[in-house]
Design an enzyme around this catalytic site. Sequence first.
Site, PDB file in Angstrom:
ATOM      1  N   ASP A 106     -10.508   0.351   1.911  1.00 42.88           N
ATOM      2  CA  ASP A 106     -10.578   1.778   2.247  1.00 42.88           C
ATOM      3  C   ASP A 106     -11.989   2.252   1.918  1.00 42.88           C
ATOM      4  O   ASP A 106     -12.761   1.538   1.268  1.00 42.88           O
ATOM      5  CB  ASP A 106      -9.570   2.560   1.415  1.00 42.88           C
ATOM      6  N   ARG A 122       0.174   5.662  16.493  1.00 39.01           N
ATOM      7  CA  ARG A 122       0.187   7.027  15.971  1.00 39.01           C
ATOM      8  C   ARG A 122      -0.612   7.967  16.845  1.00 39.01           C
ATOM      9  O   ARG A 122      -1.455   7.544  17.635  1.00 39.01           O
ATOM     10  CB  ARG A 122      -0.330   7.072  14.529  1.00 39.01           C
ATOM     11  N   ARG A 131       0.824  -1.205   0.000  1.00 39.83           N
ATOM     12  CA  ARG A 131       0.000   0.000   0.000  1.00 39.83           C
ATOM     13  C   ARG A 131       0.861   1.259   0.000  1.00 39.83           C
ATOM     14  O   ARG A 131       0.409   2.318  -0.377  1.00 39.83           O
ATOM     15  CB  ARG A 131      -0.867   0.046   1.271  1.00 39.83           C
ATOM     16  N   TYR A 137      -9.573  -5.758   3.670  1.00 43.90           N
ATOM     17  CA  TYR A 137      -8.949  -4.528   4.161  1.00 43.90           C
ATOM     18  C   TYR A 137      -9.285  -3.401   3.181  1.00 43.90           C
ATOM     19  O   TYR A 137      -8.443  -2.915   2.453  1.00 43.90           O
ATOM     20  CB  TYR A 137      -7.441  -4.782   4.244  1.00 43.90           C
ATOM     21  N   ARG A 175       9.058   6.678  -3.762  1.00 39.62           N
ATOM     22  CA  ARG A 175       9.213   7.636  -4.865  1.00 39.62           C
ATOM     23  C   ARG A 175      10.552   8.366  -4.816  1.00 39.62           C
ATOM     24  O   ARG A 175      11.002   8.745  -3.738  1.00 39.62           O
ATOM     25  CB  ARG A 175       8.176   8.771  -4.767  1.00 39.62           C
ATOM     26  N   ARG A 184      -8.126  -7.477  13.923  1.00 38.46           N
ATOM     27  CA  ARG A 184      -7.278  -6.686  14.801  1.00 38.46           C
ATOM     28  C   ARG A 184      -8.159  -5.566  15.331  1.00 38.46           C
ATOM     29  O   ARG A 184      -8.949  -4.977  14.578  1.00 38.46           O
ATOM     30  CB  ARG A 184      -6.115  -6.129  13.972  1.00 38.46           C
ATOM     31  N   GLU A 240      -3.530   6.022  19.190  1.00 38.68           N
ATOM     32  CA  GLU A 240      -4.141   4.807  18.680  1.00 38.68           C
ATOM     33  C   GLU A 240      -3.324   3.591  19.114  1.00 38.68           C
ATOM     34  O   GLU A 240      -2.167   3.453  18.731  1.00 38.68           O
ATOM     35  CB  GLU A 240      -4.154   4.923  17.151  1.00 38.68           C
TER      36      GLU A 240
HETATM   37  N1  UDP Z   1       3.446   1.127   7.844  1.00 35.41           N
HETATM   38  C1  UDP Z   1       4.703   1.163   8.407  1.00 35.41           C
HETATM   39  N2  UDP Z   1       5.164   2.332   8.939  1.00 35.41           N
HETATM   40  C2  UDP Z   1       4.435   3.463   8.942  1.00 35.41           C
HETATM   41  C3  UDP Z   1       3.147   3.438   8.349  1.00 35.41           C
HETATM   42  C4  UDP Z   1       2.681   2.241   7.827  1.00 35.41           C
HETATM   43  O1  UDP Z   1       5.390   0.148   8.443  1.00 35.41           O
HETATM   44  O2  UDP Z   1       4.909   4.489   9.456  1.00 35.41           O
HETATM   45  C5  UDP Z   1       2.974  -0.161   7.297  1.00 35.41           C
HETATM   46  C6  UDP Z   1       2.239  -0.990   8.330  1.00 35.41           C
HETATM   47  O3  UDP Z   1       2.519  -2.350   8.100  1.00 35.41           O
HETATM   48  C7  UDP Z   1       0.797  -0.700   8.026  1.00 35.41           C
HETATM   49  C8  UDP Z   1       0.822  -0.603   6.502  1.00 35.41           C
HETATM   50  O4  UDP Z   1       2.052   0.037   6.240  1.00 35.41           O
HETATM   51  O5  UDP Z   1      -0.055  -1.727   8.488  1.00 35.41           O
HETATM   52  C9  UDP Z   1      -0.327   0.167   5.902  1.00 35.41           C
HETATM   53  O6  UDP Z   1      -0.383   1.452   6.469  1.00 35.41           O
HETATM   54  P1  UDP Z   1      -1.630   2.404   6.311  1.00 35.41           P
HETATM   55  O7  UDP Z   1      -1.238   3.746   6.796  1.00 35.41           O
HETATM   56  O8  UDP Z   1      -2.131   2.292   4.918  1.00 35.41           O
HETATM   57  O9  UDP Z   1      -2.655   1.720   7.316  1.00 35.41           O
HETATM   58  P2  UDP Z   1      -4.087   2.209   7.873  1.00 35.41           P
HETATM   59  O10 UDP Z   1      -4.147   3.685   7.767  1.00 35.41           O
HETATM   60  O11 UDP Z   1      -5.123   1.468   7.070  1.00 35.41           O
HETATM   61  O12 UDP Z   1      -4.056   1.727   9.291  1.00 35.41           O
END
Ligand code: UDP
Length: 374
Positions: free
Chosen positions: A357, A282, A174, A355, A178, A251, A307
């Site tokens: 969005d 976060r 995901r 999963y 870049r 989860r 969170e």
């Molecule tokens: N991820 C990570 N570090 C970060 C942010 C995301 O390793 O700082 C990884 C982590 O495995 C996470 C996945 O990327 O489950 C997808 O992140 P996303 O932000 O898309 O998750 P969501 O917002 O759906 O919780």
Amino acid sequence: MFDYLVVGAGLFGAVFAHEAHKRGKSVLVIDRRAHIAGNVYTENVGGINVHKFGAHIFHTSNKEVWDYIQQFAEFNRYTNSPVARYKKELYNLPFNMNTFSQMWGVRTPSEAQAKLDEQKAEAVAALNGREPANLEEQALSLVGRDIYEKLIKGYTEKQWGRKCTELPAFIIKRLPVRLVYDNNYFNDKYQGIPVGGYTQIVEKMLEGVEVRLGVDFFKERGALVADARKIVFTGMIDEYYDYKFGELEYRSLRFETEDLPQENYQGNAVVNYTEAEVPFTRIIEHKHFEYGCQGGLATDHTVVTREYPATWKRGDEPYYPMNDEKNNALYAKYKALADAEANVIFGGRLGMYKYFDMHHVIAEALACVGKEFG
Ligand code: UDP
């Protein structure tokens, strides 16, 4: 007798109910919670729209979905650009020239590429042409050791409660990588936050539709089912079938929210804490979703949410499906039952065990509407 009983007032249920109502069908929407909008629910706290069940940033490349959602709210031009904190260090996300420059002191794309190649070499050689079999292999072959250790491993293992070697590779796909100085977290064409929050969107979708809150489908199943020609079920598919093949894994999350008497706490909507030692993943500072890109922080207080990922057990709120092989195989058994149902449609993150969005959910709901009404 209702034409449709929609179980769950989240996005899937609301889009379906809206479209069915528009076509003159009678619809009853129920939800066991005391509010509509499921996990996209936002609540206005002293002028700040608080994302009560985690940050929801709308993004899509699907023009049909983007046009569709615009009917219900005006969207601002918020661009998600989270900052990652690893111990005392700060990094921009997703992995881009800013991150590489902060991590290695490189300045140009070719310097960054050389460093990435060096970092990835070992993992790429170990793969020897085969696909990464787990998240660790995927991450190491995508961005290499330093970024994996500092920005991925700790965060991911907290988030999912499992070792990266035991997680499916797709989760990390995901995230974009870049060679430009661009902190936009998403690759999608369209992105924004609805001015005034998400709850109003679902409210508008459900205008004219009968909604009963605090109603648990499983407690009143017989009477509810007897009163409806068809059911749209957006809860957990395994619960619908009384877990007869076993429990799917989810989860869960726990949120700790504080209202602070200061204007600006962290200067960004999303700050990820990527080391394993910090127990939350976060901190969200909600006001920045709406004010940051429009000038001014507007209020003398701010609301922040920590969170904490949590193990799910029956009775907890399920947030993320664990889409690994074992659970997907179990889901396939439930799905076979679902496919054989003439009068039940399963939808949403929980009903379809994916999963998703928000934009995926809307696309799925519209596809379902298309099938149902032609
Ligand atoms: N991820 C990570 N570090 C970060 C942010 C995301 O390793 O700082 C990884 C982590 O495995 C996470 C996945 O990327 O489950 C997808 O992140 P996303 O932000 O898309 O998750 P969501 O917002 O759906 O919780």
